[in-house]
Design a protein around this motif. Structure first.
Motif, PDB file in Angstrom:
ATOM      1  N   HIS A 153       0.826  -1.209   0.000  1.00 28.93           N
ATOM      2  CA  HIS A 153       0.000   0.000   0.000  1.00 28.93           C
ATOM      3  C   HIS A 153       0.863   1.263   0.000  1.00 28.93           C
ATOM      4  CE1 HIS A 153      -3.968  -1.739   0.242  1.00 28.93           C
ATOM      5  NE2 HIS A 153      -3.529  -2.592   1.156  1.00 28.93           N
ATOM      6  N   ALA A 154       1.987   1.226   0.680  1.00 31.28           N
ATOM      7  CA  ALA A 154       2.871   2.401   0.704  1.00 31.28           C
ATOM      8  C   ALA A 154       3.459   2.657  -0.679  1.00 31.28           C
ATOM      9  CB  ALA A 154       3.983   2.200   1.721  1.00 31.28           C
ATOM     10  N   ASP A 155       3.728   1.583  -1.430  1.00 26.70           N
ATOM     11  CA  ASP A 155       4.278   1.745  -2.777  1.00 26.70           C
ATOM     12  C   ASP A 155       3.280   2.389  -3.728  1.00 26.70           C
ATOM     13  OD1 ASP A 155       6.647   0.638  -1.946  1.00 26.70           O
ATOM     14  OD2 ASP A 155       6.250  -1.354  -2.768  1.00 26.70           O
ATOM     15  N   LYS A 156       1.979   2.249  -3.438  1.00 23.19           N
ATOM     16  CA  LYS A 156       0.968   2.852  -4.307  1.00 23.19           C
ATOM     17  C   LYS A 156       0.861   4.354  -4.103  1.00 23.19           C
ATOM     18  CE  LYS A 156      -1.987  -1.221  -4.532  1.00 23.19           C
ATOM     19  NZ  LYS A 156      -3.292  -1.793  -4.167  1.00 23.19           N
ATOM     20  N   TRP A 157       1.227   4.850  -2.923  1.00 23.83           N
ATOM     21  CA  TRP A 157       1.137   6.271  -2.647  1.00 23.83           C
ATOM     22  C   TRP A 157       2.271   6.993  -3.337  1.00 23.83           C
ATOM     23  CZ3 TRP A 157      -2.505   8.808   0.359  1.00 23.83           C
ATOM     24  CH2 TRP A 157      -3.439   7.982   0.969  1.00 23.83           C
TER      25      TRP A 157
END
Length: 196
Positions: free
Chosen positions: A185-189
């Motif tokens: 999820h952090a990589d999507k931000w």
């Protein structure tokens, strides 16, 4: 003739108000066959009934060595098929009017024995899966219990010292999955601009 001893008045009153022994629920009841109005409920009903139909067809084919084919179309027009030995083999033996052109080639006993062995193996796997699910549920309850005792808000804050030997590997895998999900999820931000 002697009378049986009288019970205490409170016990007598309690036994008079007890519900009759027997069934506690209505049990399985016949339902009226009519269209399910809610679309979501209709899809769930279709899915459950289809899997039940497949199961019964497989049992019929296995127990009676029958050749059969079932084709079901969903509300969206998607076709689902089940056949024994195969849908194509069964449907290929009938003409357009449904009259049999030729019998479906019978499977030999070796194939049926292999199929029966496969069904028994599947049932055994189902028992193993149920046992593992029960074990995982027990581990989850233990983690929640430890978390509650420690007064922590989240399950990952549980005191690992209080967990048993069986719970630690499961807890570690759950933490790894949590870390991987957070990373994904952090990589999507979008990354924040770096100060210069």
């Amino acid at each position: 003739m002697t009378q049986p001893p009288r019970l205490h008045p409170l016990v007598e009153q309690a036994t008079k108000t007890l519900p009759p022994l027997g069934k506690k629920t209505k049990g399985r009841q016949r339902r009226e066959n009519r269209r399910v109005e809610k679309k979501e409920s209709r899809q769930v009903t279709f899915s459950k009934r289809k899997s039940g139909l497949w199961k019964k067809a497989a049992e019929l084919a296995l127990l009676c060595r029958a050749s059969l084919a079932i084709v079901v179309f969903s509300e969206a027009g998607k076709a689902f098929a089940f056949g024994s030995p195969s849908t194509d083999a069964v449907l290929g033996c009938a003409d357009v009017d449904g009259n049999a052109l030729a019998p479906v080639p019978a499977a030999d006993d070796v194939e049926w024995e292999a199929l029966e062995a496969l069904c028994q193996e599947t049932e055994a796997m189902g028992v193993e899966v149920a046992a593992e699910a029960e074990r995982m549920s027990a581990v989850g309850k233990k983690v929640v219990e430890v978390q509650t005792q420690a007064g922590k808000r989240f399950w990952w804050e549980a005191d690992v010292e209080a967990l048993g030997e069986a719970e630690l590997p499961v807890f570690a895998r759950a933490l790894q999955r949590l870390r991987d999900n957070v990373r994904r999820h952090a990589d999507k931000w979008p990354s924040a601009p770096q100060p210069q």
